[in-house]
Every structure is written in C-alpha cells, then in structure tokens.
Enzyme design. Structure first.
Site, PDB file in Angstrom:
ATOM      1  N   HIS A 297      85.785 -93.978  -7.597  1.00 33.31           N
ATOM      2  CA  HIS A 297      84.835 -94.245  -6.502  1.00 33.31           C
ATOM      3  C   HIS A 297      83.753 -93.171  -6.400  1.00 33.31           C
ATOM      4  CE1 HIS A 297      86.966 -97.619  -4.410  1.00 33.31           C
ATOM      5  NE2 HIS A 297      87.914 -97.199  -5.226  1.00 33.31           N
TER       6      HIS A 297
ATOM      7  N   ASP B 134      76.344 -89.089  -4.666  1.00 35.39           N
ATOM      8  CA  ASP B 134      77.282 -90.030  -4.035  1.00 35.39           C
ATOM      9  C   ASP B 134      77.681 -91.071  -5.060  1.00 35.39           C
ATOM     10  OD1 ASP B 134      78.708 -91.044  -1.870  1.00 35.39           O
ATOM     11  OD2 ASP B 134      76.987 -90.984  -0.532  1.00 35.39           O
TER      12      ASP B 134
HETATM   13  C1  GDG Z   1      83.594 -92.960  -1.103  1.00 36.00           C
HETATM   14  C2  GDG Z   1      82.467 -92.440  -2.008  1.00 36.00           C
HETATM   15  C3  GDG Z   1      81.622 -94.772  -2.235  1.00 36.00           C
HETATM   16  C4  GDG Z   1      81.080 -94.359   8.714  1.00 36.00           C
HETATM   17  N1  GDG Z   1      80.964 -93.990   9.996  1.00 36.00           N
HETATM   18  C5  GDG Z   1      81.687 -94.843  10.720  1.00 36.00           C
HETATM   19  C6  GDG Z   1      82.232 -95.781   9.865  1.00 36.00           C
HETATM   20  N2  GDG Z   1      81.858 -95.450   8.643  1.00 36.00           N
HETATM   21  C7  GDG Z   1      82.215 -96.201   7.412  1.00 36.00           C
HETATM   22  C8  GDG Z   1      80.984 -96.856   6.861  1.00 36.00           C
HETATM   23  C9  GDG Z   1      81.314 -96.993   5.381  1.00 36.00           C
HETATM   24  C10 GDG Z   1      82.292 -95.843   5.128  1.00 36.00           C
HETATM   25  O1  GDG Z   1      82.685 -95.327   6.404  1.00 36.00           O
HETATM   26  C11 GDG Z   1      81.637 -94.693   4.368  1.00 36.00           C
HETATM   27  O2  GDG Z   1      81.492 -95.110   3.032  1.00 36.00           O
HETATM   28  P1  GDG Z   1      80.506 -94.380   2.015  1.00 36.00           P
HETATM   29  O3  GDG Z   1      80.424 -95.207   0.802  1.00 36.00           O
HETATM   30  O4  GDG Z   1      79.172 -94.211   2.671  1.00 36.00           O
HETATM   31  O5  GDG Z   1      81.097 -92.927   1.763  1.00 36.00           O
HETATM   32  P2  GDG Z   1      82.565 -92.248   1.445  1.00 36.00           P
HETATM   33  O6  GDG Z   1      83.431 -92.270   2.640  1.00 36.00           O
HETATM   34  O7  GDG Z   1      82.247 -90.878   0.949  1.00 36.00           O
HETATM   35  O8  GDG Z   1      83.235 -93.150   0.276  1.00 36.00           O
HETATM   36  C12 GDG Z   1      81.245 -93.333  -1.876  1.00 36.00           C
HETATM   37  C13 GDG Z   1      82.849 -95.220  -1.456  1.00 36.00           C
HETATM   38  O9  GDG Z   1      83.929 -94.293  -1.604  1.00 36.00           O
HETATM   39  C14 GDG Z   1      83.330 -96.595  -1.933  1.00 36.00           C
HETATM   40  O10 GDG Z   1      83.557 -96.604  -3.314  1.00 36.00           O
HETATM   41  O11 GDG Z   1      80.538 -95.613  -1.878  1.00 36.00           O
HETATM   42  O12 GDG Z   1      80.227 -92.888  -2.745  1.00 36.00           O
HETATM   43  O13 GDG Z   1      82.133 -91.083  -1.670  1.00 36.00           O
HETATM   44  O14 GDG Z   1      81.957 -98.208   5.117  1.00 36.00           O
HETATM   45  O15 GDG Z   1      80.804 -98.078   7.540  1.00 36.00           O
HETATM   46  N3  GDG Z   1      82.991 -96.802  10.286  1.00 36.00           N
HETATM   47  C15 GDG Z   1      83.202 -96.901  11.629  1.00 36.00           C
HETATM   48  N4  GDG Z   1      82.706 -95.994  12.521  1.00 36.00           N
HETATM   49  C16 GDG Z   1      81.956 -94.959  12.108  1.00 36.00           C
HETATM   50  O16 GDG Z   1      81.525 -94.140  12.914  1.00 36.00           O
HETATM   51  N5  GDG Z   1      83.935 -97.936  12.088  1.00 36.00           N
END
Ligand code: GDG
Length: 497
Positions: A169, A381
């Site tokens: 990921h 990322d």
């Molecule tokens: C890893 C990789 C890759 C965020 N704030 C809240 C909330 N979120 C949710 C978002 C989103 C998730 O958290 C964050 O996903 P990201 O992809 O932006 O980042 P990572 O957590 O670092 O994820 C990344 C991912 O894995 C998938 O392969 O894209 O690059 O680092 O879904 O919506 N959800 C809620 N409240 C919040 O305040 N409910």
C-alpha cells in the site's frame, strides 16, 4: 471473480475491526475504509478468511468474540496473538521506524535496530503458521502491506505451495534509498516467494525492478504493460501495478444525502466570507503538513487581499501516538498553526481552523462537499485516498484539487488536479492562488475529468484486476488499462521517466 480460486484468504496486520476488553465483556468497532467494503462481499461469497491481529496484546482466549464477529461478518476471522514486547519490536519498530520512513524516502528518520528484524521475522512466521493451519489447497492467500513482507517465504519454508499474492500500500523506494536497508536482499528474496506482487503505481514497480536487477542474479523479465513476468532460477513471479481506489458511488451518494447537505451548509455558514481550503491527513511526517502550513503562510504574506477571504481547515487525525517522532510532529504543527493565526487573525476571521481529531463520516463528507479547494501535499504517498474521496464527494463540481506530484494518485488525476512539488512553498502558494481565482467553468471541467477516472477505476475494479492477474492463465488475457497507462506517459520526466 474466477472460479479457479477456492477461497480467498486475506492477511493484514490488523483484522477489519478493533476489539477492546471492557471488564468481563468485549467491545468491537468495525474497521471502516474501502478495503473492508470491497473485500467483505468477496469473502462472504467464497466463505473466506481474514487473518490479522485483533488489537489485544497477550495470551487471551479470543474464541468467544472471534466466533461472534465471524458469524456477524459472514466470513471467518482468525486472530494472530502478540505480546506487548513483540508489538513494539515488530510493529512500532521494524514496520514503523524502518520500513515506513525508508519506503517514503526518509532514511534519516530510520532506526535500523537489529533486534527489530528478528522480531519482524518471528511475527511474520506466526502469521504464516496461522495461515498454514487454516487454509486448504486451492485457496488464494492475499497478504497486505509492509508489515508482512516475509509471510510468503515463511510459508514456503513450511512447505505451503498455495498461490500467494502481495499488495504494497505504500511506495517502493528508489534503488539508492533502498540500498540503505540492512536487510535489503532478504526483503527482495522474500517478495519473490509470492506469485503476484502488486504495487500502487508504475513508479513503484519501476523502483522495485531496478532493485531486483541490481541484487538478484539470473533474472529475466518478460512482457510490458500493467503486469510483467519475472523469472529467477526456480521461480516465476508476476509483478504489476494496481492503483487502489474508493467506493465511488458510496461517497458520491453519501455526499448528496440530506444530513451531509445540512452539515455542509452549516460549516460554510460559519465561514461566510471566503473560500475553504481543506487538508485531511493522519498525523504523519510523510503527509507534508509542515510545508503546507508554510505555503499557506506565504500565500497570506504575498496576497494581503486574500486575508479574510480564504480559510484553511486542517484536519489531523491522531495516529501512532506512542512513537516519539509523531509526538514531536504534533507539537511542531501546533506551534506553526499558533504562529500563523497569531500573525494574521483579525476580528471575525481566523486563517487556520485546526482540528486534531477524527471526524465522523457525515462531517468528513460535509467538509469534502463544501470546501472549494483541497490541498493534498504529501511528501510521498502510496496512493492517497483522501484526494479521490474529495473528488467523489464534490457533487456540485465546484472544487479544485491541489495535489502533490509525489502522491500515487497523481498520474491518475493529473488531467484535473493542479500538481505541485510539496517541498516548493512558493509553488504551492501559487497553486493556491490559482485555485482561488479559477473560474467556475474550469473547475467543473477539471473535476468532471477526475470523477470519471475515479468512477471507472474504483475499489471494485482494483480487487477484480488484482485477482484476475493472480489467476489469469496468460497475461494476454489480462485487460490493459489504456487511459491510466497513457496518462503516466504524459507526466514529467523527473517523476515518471
Ligand atoms: C495508506 C497509504 C494509501 C481520514 N480522516 C478521517 C478519515 N480518514 C480516512 C480517509 C481515508 C483514510 O482515512 C486515509 O487514507 P489515505 O490513503 O489518505 O492514507 P493512509 O492512511 O496513509 O493509507 C496510502 C492507503 O494506505 C490505501 O492503500 O492510499 O498512500 O499511506 O479513507 O477517508 N475517516 C473518518 N474520519 C476522519 O477524520 N471517518
């Protein structure tokens, strides 16, 4: 999904819920996010299995809550136990103080403690034993992420010959960063024990292939395109890139609901004068929050006319609180927010609204829907799902996305987003000004293009294409994702040569 696979077995560091002990009883909170949403129906259809740590340390009898949770989910949950010390060495240690920073190109943040590696191998072996004891020949085992890179080699050592897939990921680093890893050859060899290795982007796969060519002898590569075949003596492995995504329809429909519309209206009511710039990130040094705040500061200095007419809402979701570097980052972010607000606040306008907490889904969707600009500037990322969620929830096509060119989402969204180098404070400030002044027609066109791509390559496409690459007899049968491939070729030679 093809019928050649008997059952699907998922292995990830965490099970898809958080379990807590409350006196004599248990409380579980379901895991949210696209991965669970996309995989749960496949697991239910196939009577599949999910192997992972349930969030409880020590040797506790988890059979009652596991039986209950498996019944409710419609597929079996198989827990892997860990002591507090093992958790510290394997999870906090090797996973989050070595692989996480190194794979995000931040080698100076790494702590290459030899004891971490031993614990990492031992926990990967434990995952492998649980998988071996609970799978049948013909099952397809799909292992997720950097915590579990050595599961396949441990399974092979146990004589398991099932088909094994792996998805990373996070990014895979370039050769000159990867070489710093004391266990570099072990990691490469361990990956080659899978039958399919999936990365997020062409960039990550290219880095991986470069490392393989440097360290592994007698390697041959066949094919080109989204999935290629790599052969080393005794093994043939497929290596592909599969950009992860979101449940587009769920975000889009959710954002249109009445309760989200009301909350969105309420949020903007409180910031009536100007445009909202939104940042949403887990608290993590890879997300570029410090540079972003400095870019916003630069914008307000350079464009005094924007003061009072633009507001940054920065949501920082608490994460990895027990790692000292994360605690220091929080202090630094709060210092910067205080400094900028202290400099520019006037009666009736505070430039940065800083929220250090997790939002519920309604609130998150409301911020996505109402913010005129999303400022998503990670230093690196794997993908960044927030960028895709923002677009899917932008029901009125009025939003503009500013996106780091080092996010995995950049090649897919480049035809609609304003791409920036997150380290270039002046460029990010310039993009903010450009987004702020962008006319309605351009916003609509750009957003429309991004939405079409995200809708087409959604989370269901991702699951399906990975599983198809795992089982397709020949790669000729594997669909080519033309649009995605051609968009990569357009990107700057610096990042995507
Ligand atoms: C890893 C990789 C890759 C965020 N704030 C809240 C909330 N979120 C949710 C978002 C989103 C998730 O958290 C964050 O996903 P990201 O992809 O932006 O980042 P990572 O957590 O670092 O994820 C990344 C991912 O894995 C998938 O392969 O894209 O690059 O680092 O879904 O919506 N959800 C809620 N409240 C919040 O305040 N409910």
């Amino acid at each position: 999904m093809n019928d050649e696979i008997r059952r699907l077995v998922i292995a990830s560091n965490r099970l898809p819920f958080v379990l807590e002990r409350l006196g004599d009883s248990w409380r579980s909170t379901p895991g949210s996010g696209g991965l669970v949403t996309a995989l749960a129906p496949v697991l239910r259809d196939r009577g599949g299995l999910w192997v992972g740590w349930p969030g409880i340390v020590g040797d506790v009898d988890l059979s009652p809550p596991m039986a209950y949770l498996s019944r409710n989910a419609g597929f079996t949950m198989q827990p892997v136990s860990m002591s507090q010390e093992e958790l510290e060495m394997y999870y906090r240690g090797l996973s989050n103080e070595v692989l996480w920073p190194l794979f995000h190109d931040l080698q100076s943040y790494c702590n290459f403690e030899p004891a971490y590696w031993k614990a990492y191998l031992s926990i990967n072996r434990r995952f492998a034993s649980v998988i071996r004891d609970s799978t049948l020949p013909g099952d397809f085992v799909w292992v997720h992420d950097y915590h579990l890179i050595c599961v396949a080699s441990e399974l092979r050592a146990m004589g398991v010959s099932s088909s094994l897939g792996f998805f990373l990921h996070i990014p895979f680093p370039p050769l000159d960063i990867f070489v710093k890893l004391p266990w570099r050859t072990e990691i490469l060899r361990a990956l080659l024990d899978f039958d399919l290795i999936g990365f997020q982007t062409a960039r990550d796969r290219r880095n991986f292939m470069h490392c393989l060519r440097t360290f592994v002898r007698d390697l041959t590569v066949e094919g080109k395109g989204q999935v290629v075949t790599v052969s080393v003596p005794g093994r043939t492995v497929r290596v592909g890139y599969f950009p992860i995504s979101i449940d587009y329809d769920e975000f889009s429909l959710g954002a249109r609901s009445e309760e989200v519309s009301e909350t969105a209206w309420y949020i903007h009511e409180k910031i009536p004068e100007g445009k909202i710039v939104l940042g949403v990130d887990r608290l993590d040094y890879t997300k570029g929050i410090r540079y972003r705040l400095r870019a916003f500061d630069h914008l307000l200095r350079e464009h005094p006319d924007l003061r009072g007419r633009i507001t940054l809402v920065q949501i920082v979701v608490p994460s990895r609180r027990d790692i000292p570097m994360y605690r220091d980052l929080k202090i630094e972010i709060e210092r910067l927010v205080g400094e900028i607000n202290g400099r520019f606040t006037v009666s009736g306008w505070v430039p940065i609204h800083y929220l250090h907490r997790s939002l519920d889904r309604r609130e998150l969707l409301a911020y996505y829907r109402t913010a005129e600009i999303a400022l998503i500037t990670p230093l690196k990322d794997g993908m960044n799902l927030v960028a895709k969620e923002y677009c899917a929830a932008n029901t009125e096509l009025t939003g503009a996305l500013i996106l780091s060119e080092f996010a995995g989402a950049a090649p897919q969204l480049q035809r609609g987003a304003l791409l920036v180098n997150p380290y270039d404070i002046e460029e990010v400030a310039g993009a903010l000004f450009r987004a702020w002044s962008m006319d309605a027609e351009e916003r609509r066109e750009r957003m429309n293009r991004m939405q079409q791509t995200i809708q087409r390559y959604d989370i269901y496409w991702w699951v399906d294409s990975f599983l198809r690459a795992a089982i397709a007899g020949t790669l000729d049968a594997f669909p080519v994702i033309e649009e995605y491939q051609s968009s990569i070729n357009l990107l700057s030679p610096v990042e995507f040569d």
